[in-house]
Design a protein around this motif. Structure first.
Motif, PDB file in Angstrom:
ATOM      1  N   CYS A 161       0.827  -1.215  -0.063  1.00 33.54           N
ATOM      2  CA  CYS A 161       0.063  -0.025  -0.039  1.00 33.54           C
ATOM      3  C   CYS A 161       0.798   1.384  -0.047  1.00 33.54           C
ATOM      4  N   LYS A 165       1.099   4.252  -2.687  1.00 36.02           N
ATOM      5  CA  LYS A 165       1.004   5.643  -2.242  1.00 36.02           C
ATOM      6  C   LYS A 165       2.314   6.507  -2.645  1.00 36.02           C
ATOM      7  N   ARG A 185      -3.796   7.322   7.051  1.00 34.59           N
ATOM      8  CA  ARG A 185      -4.400   6.073   6.843  1.00 34.59           C
ATOM      9  C   ARG A 185      -5.984   6.277   7.421  1.00 34.59           C
ATOM     10  N   ARG A 186      -6.155   7.359   7.906  1.00 31.89           N
ATOM     11  CA  ARG A 186      -7.637   7.630   8.502  1.00 31.89           C
ATOM     12  C   ARG A 186      -8.660   8.172   7.581  1.00 31.89           C
ATOM     13  N   PRO A 190      -9.864   9.009   3.480  1.00 25.16           N
ATOM     14  CA  PRO A 190      -9.754   8.784   1.964  1.00 25.16           C
ATOM     15  C   PRO A 190      -8.558   9.855   1.201  1.00 25.16           C
ATOM     16  N   SER A 218      -7.842   5.852  -2.121  1.00 27.24           N
ATOM     17  CA  SER A 218      -7.610   4.906  -1.089  1.00 27.24           C
ATOM     18  C   SER A 218      -8.943   5.159  -0.260  1.00 27.24           C
ATOM     19  N   PRO A 259     -10.335   3.939   3.821  1.00 28.77           N
ATOM     20  CA  PRO A 259      -9.797   3.265   4.998  1.00 28.77           C
ATOM     21  C   PRO A 259     -11.054   2.364   5.332  1.00 28.77           C
ATOM     22  N   GLU A 289      -6.392   0.022   4.023  1.00 30.94           N
ATOM     23  CA  GLU A 289      -7.060   0.669   3.115  1.00 30.94           C
ATOM     24  C   GLU A 289      -7.171  -0.106   1.753  1.00 30.94           C
ATOM     25  N   SER A 290      -8.512   0.274   1.424  1.00 25.21           N
ATOM     26  CA  SER A 290      -8.849  -0.311   0.148  1.00 25.21           C
ATOM     27  C   SER A 290      -8.302   0.523  -1.092  1.00 25.21           C
TER      28      SER A 290
END
Length: 596
Positions: A242, A246, A256-257, A259, A279, A281, A286-287
Motif C-alpha cells: 500500500c 501511495k 491512513r484514517r 480517503p 484509497s 480506509p 486501506e482499500s
C-alpha cells in the motif's frame, strides 16, 4: 543460443532504447543486480519481453502457466532437498519432479507400468536459471540433467504461495511509517507492485483493486467489466505494498484514517502510463483502487465503439451544430468519456476552439484546452465553466452535470451560442431530460437548446476463436422480451446467434473485448414540444422512434446479439433481468418461429 549480450539483444529487437540501457547499467554499477530485472523494475521493459529475449539468448523454453506444478510436487522437493520456502523465494525459482509420459503406440508390459527412477525428471523454473547456488543444489538431487525453464515471477510466486511458511512476509510485520517508506523502496515490494501493473496492462485491465482482509489481501483486476482475482498475498505484506502505491501516486504515506486521491505519470513495461489511485480506509486496512491510463492509447473510431454507420452519422450531426446541448448518459465505466473524446476529435478542425473541464483529464487531446477539476481549491465544474466562458470557446465539454449551478451555467452557455457536450448519470438516454428538469432547469429553455441524448453501456464481445451457435429454444425464450419493432428488424436481416465457450485466447471466459450498445435520440421539433409540456420518457421515446428511428439500448443489444457480436445472456446481465414470461407481450409461437 545468441552470442549477443542481453542489452544489445534488447536494443536490436527494439524492446528498449539505448538511453534505457545506459541508465540501467548505471544503476547496476551502483547497486548491482541482474540487468534484465533492473530494466523491468524501472519500467523500461515488460517481464514478458524480457523472457522472450532471455529465451533466445540462453536457448531455454519459457514456462507455460498451465504446466506449473501442484503444491504437493513443490512440497515433496522441498522435503527431499531440505530447503525452506524462504530459500526458494530468495532464489526466485521453483522446482519439482514429474514422471515421463509413456510413448504412444508402444506395447507396454503391465508389470512395467510403475515408474522407475529413469522415468522421473527434475524441472526447475527460475528467473535466473544460471544461478550457481541453485544449480549446485539441484545437481545433487537429479539422476539426469535438470530441465531448466525461464518463468515469470508471478508464476513462481503463485506456485510457492500454497506452501509458504506462516511467518514469511516481506514487510516484517511492522507498521511504522518510516520503516514502511523504507520497505516500499526495497526490491521485493517494488517487484510485486511492478508485476501487478505489468500484468494489468497485459490483460487489458481497466482497474486494479487491492483489498485487505484479516489474514491476506487480494489483487483483483477488472477485465472487460468483470472483476477477476489475480493474486493473493499475506496480510502482513499489505502495508508495504500500500505504501509503495501511495509513493508512486504522490499520496501521503502517513495518512491512513482519511480517503485520499492521487495521480502520477509512471513508466511500466516500456509504456508511459497515467496512474490514478483512490484509497478508502476499511476494517482491515486501506482499500486501493487504481486505474492505469496508457498515454499511447489510440482512440477507437465510432464504428469500433459499436455505432453502426447510420447511428454514427446521427451522433456526429448532433455535435456538429453551432449551439445547443448534447448529453451522454450511463454509469461509471460505461465508455461515456471515450465516446465524447472521439466526437471532439471529429469536430476539432482547427477552426473551432474547444475547451473541456474534467475530473480527471483521462486522455490528452491535441489542439483541445483541457482543464482538470480541483474541488479542494475551489475549482469545481461550475467555477471552471464560468471561467471557460471568458475564454471565447466554440465547443465546451463538461465532465459531468451534477448540481443545479452547473446545469444552469451549461444551459446559459448553450443559449449564448456555444455547443455544450456533457454527461449525466441516468439509466437511459431520454432520462437525462428529466434529470435536468429535476435540477431546476426551465422546461422551455431546455427544449430550445437540447439537440440530442445518448445512452450507452458496454457489453462483452464474444471471442471469435471459440463462440458456438446458440440453442434455438433458448433464443426463442429471450425473444419473448423483445419489442415487435426489434423482432421485425431481426427478421429482415441475417441472424448469427452465438454463445460463449472459452479457450486459451480469451482466458477461458468466452469473451474478448467490449462493444457499446446505444440509445441515440436526436431531439426533433415534436420532441422539443413534448419537453415543454414535461412529457414522460415513454412518450418522448415514441416521438423519437417516429421522427428519427431511435431504439433503446436493450433493443440495440438484441440487434448486436443477432449479428453474433455478443450473447443474449450478456445483454440481460448488463441492462437488467427481464422475465420473458411476464413482460406483458403476447408473442405467438408461429411469430417467434419466423424470427428464428
Amino acid at each position: 543460443m545468441s552470442t549477443m549480450r542481453l542489452g544489445e539483444l534488447l536494443i536490436a529487437k527494439n524492446m528498449i532504447r539505448p538511453a534505457d540501457l545506459e541508465a540501467a547499467l548505471g544503476v547496476q554499477g551502483s547497486v548491482g543486480g541482474l540487468l534484465g530485472m533492473i530494466l523491468v523494475r524501472v519500467g523500461s521493459l515488460s517481464e514478458s519481453d524480457l523472457l522472450v529475449a532471455l529465451s533466445e539468448q540462453l536457448d531455454l523454453p519459457i514456462q507455460a502457466r498451465d504446466e506449473m506444478p501442484s503444491p504437493a510436487q513443490v512440497e515433496a522437493l522441498l522435503a527431499e532437498t531440505g530447503t525452506t520456502h524462504a530459500w526458494w523465494v530468495e532464489r526466485q525459482a521453483v522446482a519439482w519432479k514429474t514422471t515421463q509420459p509413456a510413448q504412444l503406440g508402444v506395447e507396454e508390459d503391465p508389470d512395467a507400468l510403475e515408474p522407475d527412477d529413469s522415468d522421473v525428471k527434475l524441472i526447475c523454473a527460475a528467473v535466473h536459471p544460471l544461478d550457481p547456488t541453485l544449480r549446485g543444489l539441484l545437481a545433487l538431487h537429479a539422476d539426469r540433467p535438470v530441465e531448466w525453464r525461464l518463468a515469470a515471477r508471478s508464476l513462481i510466486a503463485a506456485a510457492l504461495e500454497d506452501v509458504r511458511d506462516d511467518d514469511l512476509d516481506f514487510a516484517g510485520g511492522v507498521a511504522d511509517a518510516a520503516r514502511l517508506r523504507e520497505l516500499a523502496q526495497e526490491a521485493p515490494v517494488i517487484d510485486f507492485v511492478n508485476g501487478v501493473f505489468a500484468e494489468a496492462l497485459q490483460r487489458r485491465a481497466s482497474d486494479i483493486h487491492v483489498e485487505p482482509f484479516e489474514d491476506k489481501f487480494f489483487v483483483r483486476m477488472r477485465i472487460d467489466g468483470i472483476l477477476h482475482t489475480a493474486r493473493t498475498a499475506p496480510r502482513s505484506s499489505f502495508d508495504a505494498v500500500c505504501s509503495r502505491i501511495k509513493l508512486l501516486s504522490g499520496m501521503d504515506i502517513g495518512e491512513r484514517r482519511l480517503p485520499q486521491d492521487g495521480r502520477q505519470a509512471i513508466r511500466v513495461s516500456g509504456q508511459e502510463v497515467d496512474l490514478r489511485v483512490s484509497s478508502l480506509p476499511a476494517a482491515w486496512g486501506e482499500s486501493m483502487v487504481l486505474r492505469l491510463l496508457g498515454k499511447t492509447s489510440r482512440l477507437p473510431e465510432l464504428s469500433e465503439l459499436g455505432l453502426a454507420n447510420n447511428d454514427g452519422v446521427k451522433l456526429a450531426k448532433m455535435v456538429d451544430q453551432p449551439n445547443g446541448i448534447v448529453l451522454v448518459t450511463g454509469p461509471t465505466g460505461s465508455g461515456k468519456t471515450t465516446t465524447i473524446y472521439r466526437l471532439l476529435t471529429g469536430i476539432n478542425d482547427g477552426v473551432r476552439k474547444i475547451i473541456t473541464v474534467e475530473d480527471p483529464v483521462e486522455f490528452d487531446l491535441p489542439g483541445v484546452i483541457q482543464v482538470h477539476v480541483k474541488a479542494d481549491i475551489g475549482l469545481t465544474f461550475a467555477a471552471g465553466l464560468r471561467s471557460i466562458l471568458r475564454q471565447d470557446p466554440d465547443v465546451i465539454m463538461i465532465g459531468e452535470i451534477r448540481d443545479p449551478e452547473t446545469a444552469r451555467i451549461a444551459l446559459q452557455a448553450a443559449l449564448t451560442g456555444h455547443m455544450v457536450i456533457s454527461t449525466v448519470h441516468t439509466n437511459s438516454g431520454l432520462a437525462a431530460i428529466s434529470r435536468l428538469l429535476d435540477l431546476g432547469v426551465e422546461d422551455y429553455l431546455l427544449a430550445d437548446v437540447m439537440r440530442g441524448v445518448v445512452g450507452q453501456r458496454l457489453v462483452r464481445k464474444l471471442c471469435s476463436h471459440c463462440s458456438a451457435p446458440s440453442d434455438p429454444n433458448q433464443v426463442k425464450t429471450y425473444l419473448r422480451a423483445a419489442p415487435k419493432a426489434v423482432r421485425d428488424r431481426i427478421r429482415a436481416g441475417a441472424q448469427n446467434w452465438r454463445e460463449p465457450v472459452g479457450c486459451s485466447k480469451c482466458g477461458g471466459g468466452g469473451f474478448l473485448g467490449r462493444v457499446g450498445i446505444y440509445e441515440i435520440a436526436p431531439i426533433s421539433v415534436a420532441a422539443a414540444d413534448a419537453i415543454r409540456k414535461r412529457a414522460g420518457e415513454p412518450q418522448l421515446l415514441e416521438i423519437c422512434r417516429r421522427d428519427s428511428g431511435a431504439i433503446t439500448m436493450f433493443e440495440d443489444g438484441f440487434l448486436k446479439a443477432a449479428a453474433g457480436s455478443t450473447a443474449l445472456s450478456e445483454i440481460f446481465r448488463v441492462i437488467g433481468p427481464v422475465d420473458p414470461e411476464t413482460d406483458g407481450q403476447d408473442h405467438s409461437a408461429d411469430e417467434l418461429q419466423e424470427v428464428y
